[in-house]
Design a protein around this motif. Structure first.
Motif, mmCIF file in Angstrom:
data_model
loop_
_atom_site.group_PDB
_atom_site.id
_atom_site.type_symbol
_atom_site.label_atom_id
_atom_site.label_comp_id
_atom_site.label_asym_id
_atom_site.label_seq_id
_atom_site.Cartn_x
_atom_site.Cartn_y
_atom_site.Cartn_z
ATOM 1 N N VAL A 183 -12.914 24.461 64.827
ATOM 2 C CA VAL A 183 -14.158 24.163 65.430
ATOM 3 C C VAL A 183 -14.049 24.370 66.926
ATOM 4 C CG1 VAL A 183 -16.168 22.706 66.062
ATOM 5 C CG2 VAL A 183 -15.286 23.008 63.665
ATOM 6 N N GLY A 184 -14.534 25.510 67.689
ATOM 7 C CA GLY A 184 -14.170 25.707 69.133
ATOM 8 C C GLY A 184 -15.092 26.737 69.609
ATOM 9 N N VAL A 185 -14.390 27.642 70.351
ATOM 10 C CA VAL A 185 -15.401 28.632 70.917
ATOM 11 C C VAL A 185 -15.999 29.647 70.124
ATOM 12 C CG1 VAL A 185 -15.069 30.740 72.698
ATOM 13 C CG2 VAL A 185 -13.743 28.707 72.886
ATOM 14 N N GLU A 186 -15.530 29.957 68.796
ATOM 15 C CA GLU A 186 -16.216 30.919 67.944
ATOM 16 C C GLU A 186 -17.284 30.038 67.245
ATOM 17 O OE1 GLU A 186 -13.377 32.400 65.381
ATOM 18 O OE2 GLU A 186 -12.164 33.552 66.647
ATOM 19 N N THR A 187 -17.116 28.912 66.851
ATOM 20 C CA THR A 187 -18.261 28.102 66.191
ATOM 21 C C THR A 187 -19.218 27.455 67.177
ATOM 22 O OG1 THR A 187 -17.096 25.952 65.955
ATOM 23 C CG2 THR A 187 -16.720 28.053 64.373
ATOM 24 N N VAL B 94 -11.316 21.624 68.461
ATOM 25 C CA VAL B 94 -10.702 22.017 69.964
ATOM 26 C C VAL B 94 -11.226 20.963 70.751
ATOM 27 C CG1 VAL B 94 -10.312 23.620 71.671
ATOM 28 C CG2 VAL B 94 -10.444 24.439 69.124
ATOM 29 N N ALA B 95 -10.606 20.694 71.872
ATOM 30 C CA ALA B 95 -10.808 19.966 73.097
ATOM 31 C C ALA B 95 -12.002 20.042 73.448
ATOM 32 C CB ALA B 95 -9.731 19.808 73.899
#
Length: 523
Positions: free
Chosen positions: A257-261, A277-278
């Protein structure tokens, strides 16, 4: 008919009544008892009349009893047994087995016995003792309904041979497919009627029904081979809350879970194969499972509204990460994080500089550590080690609810629950009649309908949260009295211990169970 006669008395039977006539004085009660033993068909009904007759004037005839038939058949009060009483020497009455049974049957039928008549042998009656000649058939109750459900694995860490809890193999998310078998009911069976010796039918009790307890919105029921079977309407996560099965929506995030989601918010359960992700957050109504063995670093928020949170690895929070759960939190370790569970927190290794809040906090009692931070529980805190040799301040606090304040809070929340339930019912009354005509609605009408459904959903979520908060307070009150802080190996100086309003800071290495005894800490 004359039954007996000697120089003193004679006994006469007339229409089954026994009379005594005194011929000469001097006959005693003891003498009369010997006559009764030789004449079992005499049933003495008035001892007073017998005594009066033996002491009276000769020639007077006095009624003293009755003349029994050689065979009597008596039906029990519940009409389930017919018993034969033999009032004479059996050898005088019976000498042919076939004739005996015919005679018994005739007498039984004369007193109304029609069912369950036994066939007897001469040996059965030779003692002269009462003999059961007919037995009724008791009714048989039907079998109760039987319910079986698909077994959901316990959400507990595996305990290894060295006593450690393995949090890496928990079967945390129990996912099932559409139309999967979830349970079944074998219906209650009708009872089998009985019959008494008079031939009367005795009604039987049918088996008790047992309901299949499931959420009809996500599970359906159908009949198969005489059974009621429940199956999943859609794939998802199977849960059993208070004995009620339900299926919740479930999504699987294959990576991080980060930039893409982006940040995720989902009404259901989430399984994340990677990490969070942070700076990113996930919020779900159901369970959250983060499978990356490296855990989570610097995530902003991980929140399950009504379920559990499972983080296979640890948390490096950088004083930023907050984890909240409406149920339990399971994590390998936590560094500089905030964890708040409505139920319990389970930590496999250590808590370093973190703030923890739950009903119970369990840090592996074999070698787990709580170093620094603030741990607050309403019932118990468990760890092997607290603090460290550098005497880092570590606060372990058990809060005790005030009963009066808690009662006020419960009343206030229950009032809100009642109000919400009424609001939901009113909104349901608006949308229910419209459901069959959704395809005929124009754009504005459909938008109004969708907005109303969304309001219902929001209010139901709020209602669930209030109910859980009330349950939590009630549970705290019920558990009052056995609160404790358990440190199995070493509690270093600098460890601050508080239970209720009583507190202390340890000044030497110790261990054990810390609790209130007679209102004081046992330190």
């Amino acid at each position: 008919m004359q039954i007996f006669e000697n120089d003193h008395i004679q006994l006469i039977e007339d229409q089954s009544i026994v009379y005594i006539e005194l011929k000469k004085e001097g006959f005693t009660l003891k003498d009369f008892d010997r006559i009764l033993k030789k004449n079992p068909r005499i049933k003495l009904t008035s001892f007073a009349s017998l005594r009066k007759a033996l002491n009276g004037e000769p020639g007077e005839r006095v009624e003293i009893g009755s003349w029994l038939p050689p065979i009597e058949i008596v039906v029990s009060r519940d009409r389930m047994l017919a018993t034969m009483y033999i009032n004479d020497d059996p050898a005088k009455i019976f000498n042919d087995e076939e004739m005996m049974n015919k005679q018994i049957r005739e007498i039984a039928e004369n007193v109304g016995v029609k069912f369950g008549i036994h066939t007897l042998t001469l040996d059965d009656v030779k003692s002269g003792k009462p003999v059961t000649v007919a037995s009724g058939l008791p009714p048989k109750s039907g079998q109760d309904a039987k319910v079986n459900y698909l077994e959901i694995p316990d959400r507990k860490p595996q305990i290894l041979s060295d006593g450690r809890a393995d949090y890496f193999d928990m079967n945390f998310i129990f996912e099932i497919e559409q139309d999967a078998w979830l349970g079944e009911k074998i219906p209650a069976q009708p009872g089998t009627p009985g019959k008494n010796v008079l031939g009367e039918v005795i009604l039987a009790t049918d088996g008790k029904d047992v309901a299949l307890n499931y959420d009809s919105a996500s599970i359906y029921e159908q009949e198969e081979d005489g059974k009621l079977v429940i199956k999943a309407k859609n794939g998802g996560v199977l849960e059993n809350k208070n004995g009620k099965l339900s299926i919740h929506k479930h999504i699987q995030v294959k990576n991080d879970v980060g930039v893409e989601t982006g940040n995720l918010t989902f009404d259901g359960s989430i399984t994340i194969s990677g990490t969070v992700v942070a700076g990113y957050s996930i919020v779900a109504s159901g369970d959250i499972s983060i499978e990356d063995v490296e855990g989570v670093t610097g995530a902003k928020l991980i929140e399950s509204k009504f379920g559990d949170v499972y983080i296979r690895g640890g948390i490096f929070g950088n004083s930023e990460t907050v984890v909240r759960a409406g149920g339990n939190i399971y994590v390998k370790h936590t560094n500089d994080s905030t964890l708040h569970a409505l139920k319990d927190i389970f930590i496999d290794s250590y808590s370093l500089g973190s703030n923890l809040k739950a009903q119970n906090v369990y840090v592996n009692e074999q070698n787990g550590k709580i170093i620094g931070g603030y741990v607050e529980a309403t019932h118990s805190i468990h760890t092997a080690i607290s603090g460290n040799r550098l005497e880092r301040k570590t606060a372990l606090v058990i809060t005790l609810p005030d009963r009066k304040d808690s009662a006020k809070v419960i009343i206030d929340k229950q009032d809100k629950i009642i109000h919400l339930e009424k609001e939901i019912a009113d909104l349901d009354a608006k949308v229910f009649p419209v459901k069959p005509f959704l395809e005929k609605l124009n754009e504005i009408q459909r938008q109004t309908y969708d907005d109303t459904v969304e309001k219902i959903h929001q209010k139901e979520t709020e209602l669930k949260q209030l109910e859980r908060e009330v349950d939590e307070i009630v549970q705290q009150i019920r558990n009052m009295g056995d609160e404790k802080i358990s440190i199995t190996k070493e509690a270093f100086p600098g460890t601050y211990i508080q239970i209720g309003k009583k507190s202390t800071t340890l000044t030497k290495v110790t261990c054990g169970d810390f609790l209130l005894e007679n209102g004081e800490l046992n330190v």
